[in-house]
Design a protein around this motif. Structure first.
Motif, PDB file in Angstrom:
ATOM      1  N   ASN A   1      33.052  34.931  55.570  1.00 42.05           N
ATOM      2  CA  ASN A   1      34.150  35.861  55.308  1.00 42.05           C
ATOM      3  C   ASN A   1      33.926  36.659  54.019  1.00 42.05           C
ATOM      4  N   GLY A   2      32.707  37.174  53.912  1.00 44.31           N
ATOM      5  CA  GLY A   2      32.394  37.979  52.736  1.00 44.31           C
ATOM      6  C   GLY A   2      32.356  37.177  51.452  1.00 44.31           C
ATOM      7  N   GLY A   3      32.086  35.878  51.571  1.00 44.98           N
ATOM      8  CA  GLY A   3      32.027  35.023  50.388  1.00 44.98           C
ATOM      9  C   GLY A   3      33.332  34.323  50.083  1.00 44.98           C
ATOM     10  N   GLN A   4      34.360  34.549  50.906  1.00 45.43           N
ATOM     11  CA  GLN A   4      35.677  33.983  50.633  1.00 45.43           C
ATOM     12  C   GLN A   4      35.953  32.715  51.437  1.00 45.43           C
ATOM     13  N   ALA A   5      34.913  32.105  51.975  1.00 42.09           N
ATOM     14  CA  ALA A   5      35.111  30.946  52.842  1.00 42.09           C
ATOM     15  C   ALA A   5      35.794  29.788  52.121  1.00 42.09           C
ATOM     16  N   LEU A   6      35.542  29.640  50.805  1.00 43.13           N
ATOM     17  CA  LEU A   6      36.128  28.515  50.067  1.00 43.13           C
ATOM     18  C   LEU A   6      37.498  28.823  49.490  1.00 43.13           C
ATOM     19  N   ASP A   7      37.908  30.091  49.517  1.00 38.52           N
ATOM     20  CA  ASP A   7      39.125  30.483  48.806  1.00 38.52           C
ATOM     21  C   ASP A   7      40.355  29.700  49.257  1.00 38.52           C
ATOM     22  N   SER A   8      40.460  29.445  50.542  1.00 34.23           N
ATOM     23  CA  SER A   8      41.667  28.773  51.045  1.00 34.23           C
ATOM     24  C   SER A   8      41.756  27.316  50.606  1.00 34.23           C
ATOM     25  N   TYR A   9      40.646  26.777  50.057  1.00 41.22           N
ATOM     26  CA  TYR A   9      40.664  25.383  49.625  1.00 41.22           C
ATOM     27  C   TYR A   9      40.795  25.240  48.098  1.00 41.22           C
ATOM     28  N   VAL A  10      40.733  26.369  47.395  1.00 41.51           N
ATOM     29  CA  VAL A  10      40.841  26.335  45.934  1.00 41.51           C
ATOM     30  C   VAL A  10      42.309  26.202  45.535  1.00 41.51           C
ATOM     31  N   HIS A  11      42.561  25.413  44.510  1.00 40.32           N
ATOM     32  CA  HIS A  11      43.934  25.232  44.033  1.00 40.32           C
ATOM     33  C   HIS A  11      44.522  26.599  43.661  1.00 40.32           C
ATOM     34  N   PRO A  12      45.773  26.867  44.075  1.00 37.82           N
ATOM     35  CA  PRO A  12      46.362  28.198  43.815  1.00 37.82           C
ATOM     36  C   PRO A  12      46.301  28.617  42.344  1.00 37.82           C
ATOM     37  N   ASP A  13      46.446  27.674  41.419  1.00 40.15           N
ATOM     38  CA  ASP A  13      46.438  28.027  39.990  1.00 40.15           C
ATOM     39  C   ASP A  13      45.056  28.438  39.502  1.00 40.15           C
ATOM     40  N   ASP A  14      44.011  28.064  40.251  1.00 38.29           N
ATOM     41  CA  ASP A  14      42.643  28.398  39.843  1.00 38.29           C
ATOM     42  C   ASP A  14      42.027  29.519  40.678  1.00 38.29           C
ATOM     43  N   LEU A  15      42.772  29.991  41.694  1.00 36.02           N
ATOM     44  CA  LEU A  15      42.175  30.904  42.667  1.00 36.02           C
ATOM     45  C   LEU A  15      41.784  32.242  42.045  1.00 36.02           C
ATOM     46  N   GLU A  16      42.644  32.819  41.229  1.00 33.03           N
ATOM     47  CA  GLU A  16      42.345  34.127  40.649  1.00 33.03           C
ATOM     48  C   GLU A  16      41.093  34.070  39.787  1.00 33.03           C
ATOM     49  N   ALA A  17      41.007  33.038  38.928  1.00 32.40           N
ATOM     50  CA  ALA A  17      39.824  32.894  38.078  1.00 32.40           C
ATOM     51  C   ALA A  17      38.586  32.608  38.915  1.00 32.40           C
ATOM     52  N   PHE A  18      38.742  31.830  39.990  1.00 30.07           N
ATOM     53  CA  PHE A  18      37.616  31.514  40.870  1.00 30.07           C
ATOM     54  C   PHE A  18      37.051  32.786  41.508  1.00 30.07           C
ATOM     55  N   ARG A  19      37.928  33.651  42.016  1.00 33.84           N
ATOM     56  CA  ARG A  19      37.482  34.892  42.658  1.00 33.84           C
ATOM     57  C   ARG A  19      36.804  35.811  41.636  1.00 33.84           C
ATOM     58  N   ARG A  20      37.405  35.913  40.450  1.00 35.41           N
ATOM     59  CA  ARG A  20      36.846  36.781  39.430  1.00 35.41           C
ATOM     60  C   ARG A  20      35.454  36.296  39.008  1.00 35.41           C
ATOM     61  N   ASP A  21      35.316  34.984  38.805  1.00 31.92           N
ATOM     62  CA  ASP A  21      34.016  34.439  38.401  1.00 31.92           C
ATOM     63  C   ASP A  21      32.981  34.599  39.494  1.00 31.92           C
ATOM     64  N   ARG A  22      33.401  34.434  40.764  1.00 27.57           N
ATOM     65  CA  ARG A  22      32.449  34.542  41.869  1.00 27.57           C
ATOM     66  C   ARG A  22      31.864  35.945  41.946  1.00 27.57           C
ATOM     67  N   VAL A  23      32.709  36.936  41.856  1.00 28.07           N
ATOM     68  CA  VAL A  23      32.242  38.329  41.932  1.00 28.07           C
ATOM     69  C   VAL A  23      31.347  38.645  40.748  1.00 28.07           C
ATOM     70  N   GLU A  24      31.785  38.264  39.548  1.00 26.96           N
ATOM     71  CA  GLU A  24      31.040  38.588  38.337  1.00 26.96           C
ATOM     72  C   GLU A  24      29.677  37.908  38.323  1.00 26.96           C
ATOM     73  N   LYS A  25      29.637  36.634  38.671  1.00 28.22           N
ATOM     74  CA  LYS A  25      28.409  35.873  38.500  1.00 28.22           C
ATOM     75  C   LYS A  25      27.411  36.121  39.629  1.00 28.22           C
ATOM     76  N   THR A  26      27.898  36.385  40.831  1.00 25.64           N
ATOM     77  CA  THR A  26      26.950  36.707  41.903  1.00 25.64           C
ATOM     78  C   THR A  26      26.410  38.123  41.740  1.00 25.64           C
ATOM     79  N   SER A  27      27.184  38.988  41.096  1.00 26.59           N
ATOM     80  CA  SER A  27      26.706  40.360  40.862  1.00 26.59           C
ATOM     81  C   SER A  27      25.660  40.399  39.765  1.00 26.59           C
ATOM     82  N   ASN A  28      25.846  39.585  38.737  1.00 25.24           N
ATOM     83  CA  ASN A  28      24.905  39.591  37.607  1.00 25.24           C
ATOM     84  C   ASN A  28      23.578  38.960  37.968  1.00 25.24           C
ATOM     85  N   GLY A  29      23.592  38.054  38.936  1.00 26.70           N
ATOM     86  CA  GLY A  29      22.356  37.374  39.336  1.00 26.70           C
ATOM     87  C   GLY A  29      21.995  36.252  38.393  1.00 26.70           C
TER      88      GLY A  29
END
Length: 471
Positions: free
Chosen positions: A56-84
């Motif tokens: 799902n475009g890299g969002q397969a784990l999102d539904s299992y992440v704790h709601p309080d950590d989800l925003e930071a998780f998504r932000r870190d995923r995009v940033e860190k996979t983009s930087n390589g």
């Protein structure tokens, strides 16, 4: 392929065993096919279904992440996979199989094609719940320690102020304040041995009365543990009563006796009675000292009860009624009853000590205390060597002429034993001035006097003088 080249490759079976032994699960995210591969080990750690699932475009784990950590998780995923390059993330995950929340550490490496476009992520996951809980526990303990230290400092400050207001001379202040400080240290030592779960009344009684007048004090009652607050209050109260008994009451004569008894009450509290007999005739004191104020206004309140003091002609009687809130459950770790409050071989000097010309080594890692020792020994006439604040500093001073030494048992987490052994080989006597609550004698089993912190510097001077006389 040569044998050496073959050995450079990791056997897949061995890799599987290594990952399992390390508690790691592995995954692959194929960005081209938009697929997420969950290994058996990752499935066991996270509760996610094993096998290939849509990414799902890299969002397969999102539904299992704790709601309080989800925003930071998504932000870190995009940033860190983009930087390589390698990256790590930590987040809380809600397991889909049993609903438990766990802490997960994810580490991965991004692969790129010839154009630099990210095409895959390979990585591992680890359940770090226990590590996070341990860290949180450490933080709670540090906060609790900070709270207790501040409470102790505040209590010491109040004790100094109250003692000063009711003392007319510096010598009197030092004697009274040091005694009260030792009573607090005694209670804290017992509480520390029981991991601050509580202190037994009979242990407090033994610590305060055990060494005062052998054969003239007794205590009895059921096993009863007090909360840290109540233990400190009772220890101070017993110290005040014992001090007055030695100065003016039953313990000021050889025929006097002090009896301490306590019993449980049905409401969960307890009654405690202090009875003096066989001493000089008692009369109501003309002025109220700090001890009277402490007993009548502080002790009862701190033990959720009340205290009454009667100055009967036959001897002082004190009754303490404590509430259930002062009583603690029996702790898992119960220290042995101390033989006496202070395991020391010398008391505070009653007069000036002459150390003229004696070369005395000071080894103490607390700078203020070392300076106080230096001042006290110098005023007694000693030539101070040091002070040494570290083990290496002390060892470097051992080639000097030394007549005696004052040693702290622990120097910033390191034992002073090497210094003590070197001095012993040279037949140089030494005294331990330590904050450790050992009751079996000197630290390290050395045949040496021991003075417990907090101490009066005159005790150290007197101990050193005694050592030099015995040579």
């Amino acid at each position: 392929m040569t044998r050496m080249e073959s050995g450079r490759r990791v056997d897949p079976e061995r890799l599987e065993l290594a990952l399992e032994a390390a508690g790691l699960g592995d995954f692959q995210f194929d960005m081209i096919r938009d697929q997420f591969l969950v290994s058996r080990r990752m499935a066991a750690i996270t509760g996610l279904p094993e096998g290939v699932v849509p990414a799902n475009g890299g969002q397969a784990l999102d539904s299992y992440v704790h709601p309080d950590d989800l925003e930071a998780f998504r932000r870190d995923r995009v940033e860190k996979t983009s930087n390589g390059g390698p990256y790590e993330m930590e987040f809380r995950q809600i397991r889909p199989d049993d609903g438990r929340t766990i802490f997960v550490r994810l580490a991965g490496v991004v692969s790129r094609d010839e154009t630099g476009r990210p095409i895959a992520v390979t990585g591992i996951v680890q359940d770090v719940t226990s590590q996070r809980q341990e860290e949180e526990s450490r933080q709670r303990l540090l906060a609790e320690l900070d709270h207790r230290v501040k409470n102790v400092l505040a209590a010491v400050q109040a004790l100094a102020q109250q003692t000063a207001k009711r003392t007319t001379s510096l010598d009197g202040f030092l004697a009274n304040f040091n005694g009260r400080l030792k009573a607090m240290a005694s209670a804290n030592e017992l509480l520390t041995a029981a991991r601050w779960r509580g202190a037994a009344i009979d242990h407090l009684a033994a610590a305060e009365l055990g060494a005062l007048a052998p054969g003239q004090t007794s205590w009895e009652g059921p096993e009863l543990f007090l909360t840290p607050r109540a233990a400190n209050a009772l220890s101070l109260a017993l110290h005040e009563l014992a001090t007055n008994a030695v100065k003016f009451g039953a313990l000021s004569t050889e025929t006097g006796h002090v009896q301490l008894r306590w019993s449980r009450r049905g409401d969960g509290g307890f009654d405690l009675r202090w009875t003096e007999s066989g001493g000089p005739t008692v009369a109501q004191p003309g002025r109220r000292g700090f001890g009277s104020t402490l007993l009548e206004q502080v002790t009862g309140r701190e033990l959720n009860g009340e205290t009454t003091v009667e100055y009967r002609p036959a001897g002082v009687q004190v009754r303490l009624r404590a509430g259930a809130a002062a009583v603690a459950p029996r702790p898992d770790t119960v220290p042995e009853a101390p033989a006496a409050r202070v395991v020391e071989t010398v008391a505070a000097s009653s007069g000036p000590t002459d150390l003229k010309g004696a070369k005395v080594l000071i080894v103490e890692d607390a700078v203020l205390l070392a300076l106080e020792l230096e001042t006290g020994l110098s005023e007694a006439g000693a030539e101070v060597i040091g002070p040494a604040y570290e083990l290496e500093e002390a060892m470097a001073l051992l080639d000097r002429q030394i007549d005696a030494a004052v040693l702290d048992a622990n120097l910033n987490g390191r034992s002073v034993t090497p210094v003590a052994e070197a001095l012993a080989r040279r037949n140089v006597p030494f005294v331990f001035a330590t904050g450790y609550g050992e009751t079996a004698g000197a630290p390290g089993g050395f045949d040496a006097p021991v003075i417990r912190k907090p101490y009066d510097v005159t005790q150290v001077s007197a101990a050193v003088a005694e050592l030099l006389r015995a040579r």
